[in-house]
Design an enzyme around this catalytic site. Sequence first.
Site, PDB file in Angstrom:
ATOM      1  CE  LYS A   1     -70.851  59.334  13.419  1.00  0.00           C
ATOM      2  NZ  LYS A   1     -70.516  58.357  14.408  1.00  0.00           N
TER       3      LYS A   1
ATOM      4  CG  ASP B   1     -68.004  56.380  13.211  1.00  0.00           C
ATOM      5  OD1 ASP B   1     -68.556  56.322  14.207  1.00  0.00           O
ATOM      6  OD2 ASP B   1     -68.100  55.894  12.344  1.00  0.00           O
TER       7      ASP B   1
HETATM    8  N1  GLU Z   1     -68.305  57.157  16.849  1.00  0.00           N
HETATM    9  C1  GLU Z   1     -68.929  56.757  17.975  1.00  0.00           C
HETATM   10  C2  GLU Z   1     -70.343  56.704  17.953  1.00  0.00           C
HETATM   11  O1  GLU Z   1     -70.883  56.446  16.753  1.00  0.00           O
HETATM   12  C3  GLU Z   1     -68.325  57.505  19.278  1.00  0.00           C
HETATM   13  C4  GLU Z   1     -68.709  58.904  19.150  1.00  0.00           C
HETATM   14  C5  GLU Z   1     -67.863  59.747  20.355  1.00  0.00           C
HETATM   15  O2  GLU Z   1     -67.186  59.113  21.114  1.00  0.00           O
HETATM   16  O3  GLU Z   1     -68.090  61.140  20.077  1.00  0.00           O
HETATM   17  O4  GLU Z   1     -71.035  56.887  18.905  1.00  0.00           O
END
Ligand code: GLU
Length: 419
Positions: free
Chosen positions: A106, A146
């Site tokens: 992340k 996100d």
């Molecule tokens: N940000 C989204 C999550 O927290 C998607 C992450 C992604 O698609 O890699 O799951």
Amino acid sequence: MTDEANPFESLQEQVDDAAAHIDVADGLLERLKRPERVLETNLTIRMDDGSLETFRAYRAQFNGDRGPYKGGIRYHPDVSRDEVKALSGWMAYKTATVDIPYGGGKGGIVVDPTTLSGGELERLTRAFAEELRPLIGEDRDIPAPDVNTGQREMNWIKDTYETLENTTEPGVVTGKSPDSGGSAGRVRATGRSTMLAAREVFDYLGKRIEGATVAVQGYGNAGSVAARLLESELGANVVAVSDSSGGIYTPGGFDAAAAKEHKNETGSVVGFGDASEEITNEELLGLDVDLLVPAALENAIDADLAETVSADVIVEAANGPLTPDADGVLTERDVHVVPDILANAGGVTVSYFEWVQNRQRFYWTEERVNEELERIICDAFDGLVTAYESYDAPNFRTAAYIVAIERIVDAHAESGTWP
Ligand code: GLU
């Protein structure tokens, strides 16, 4: 809203709770509780007025035992090193819960994107992409949207990476717009898995979802799509929604899609529907509804607010909306919580489909995407229930972590430890 709990400590507590039910060697447990590495960097860009400004940014790579690191990038003034570390861990456990071949990662930039122009945001995003370039790649680490990021930012990251690397590699990032290699169904995927998780848990508990009353806290992409699909596909009755400006409550229910249009036009759900009563976010969380969907940020419900929850079921569309203390209270009170690492996993699951399509240069219909997503979420829910029953786990969250930890530990063991 409370900001008392440190999300990274919450993650570690969740891992410890589940690991107590299975046999994990001490040395390995430490590995399951910390990121493998964290990039911290400063991005200096030129603002429209000619001045320079510097923004702090992070990327945490939590665990790569099951595949490339995977997870979004958020733009928010409250982004911190510990928040990004926690979110990267939740991604690793999420990809393992739904059994897709990724680890967890992340990133985030400490910024209020509403204060930047489009040009400033583009320069900031490209500056971050340049810093990330040595770490990312379709087999290394794959960013995605996100909070406060979307197709536009992902397209910029892809373009910056491809330009600097002198290649085409659309799978380096997911959540792109369809013309840049994005997948059908990606934007609605998080809300869709939230809806599917609600359907599955109601079925498991022997409750009727049709006509069930629903309150949704947070009306961004995840919350608003979940609300719309709960109404249109399952016949549930959305009676309350909120955003950072406040909430609305209509006991008889309202059209969730129209409430989103109102928010798009005015900036908030507040003021939508003549019959609506205005309520606070805290009041919404305590409403006597059948289903509560927290879809905003971490720590929305602490132990005190958990005492006020009247819903029988919570399905987490946000990442980390309940503190561990809130979890304890809700478990005591027999409120069933479908955890974030399953309920909102639709986003990363369709990111996986996007990456598969990018690598094959062969694109699927939205119908196929939704069918494959449904299969993955339903299989994951069945796996969670099996663990819940066979390990006598106290709640669904611990059951999901048991499933996920076992998958990560097995992958690590099979690879061997080197040197
Ligand atoms: N940000 C989204 C999550 O927290 C998607 C992450 C992604 O698609 O890699 O799951």
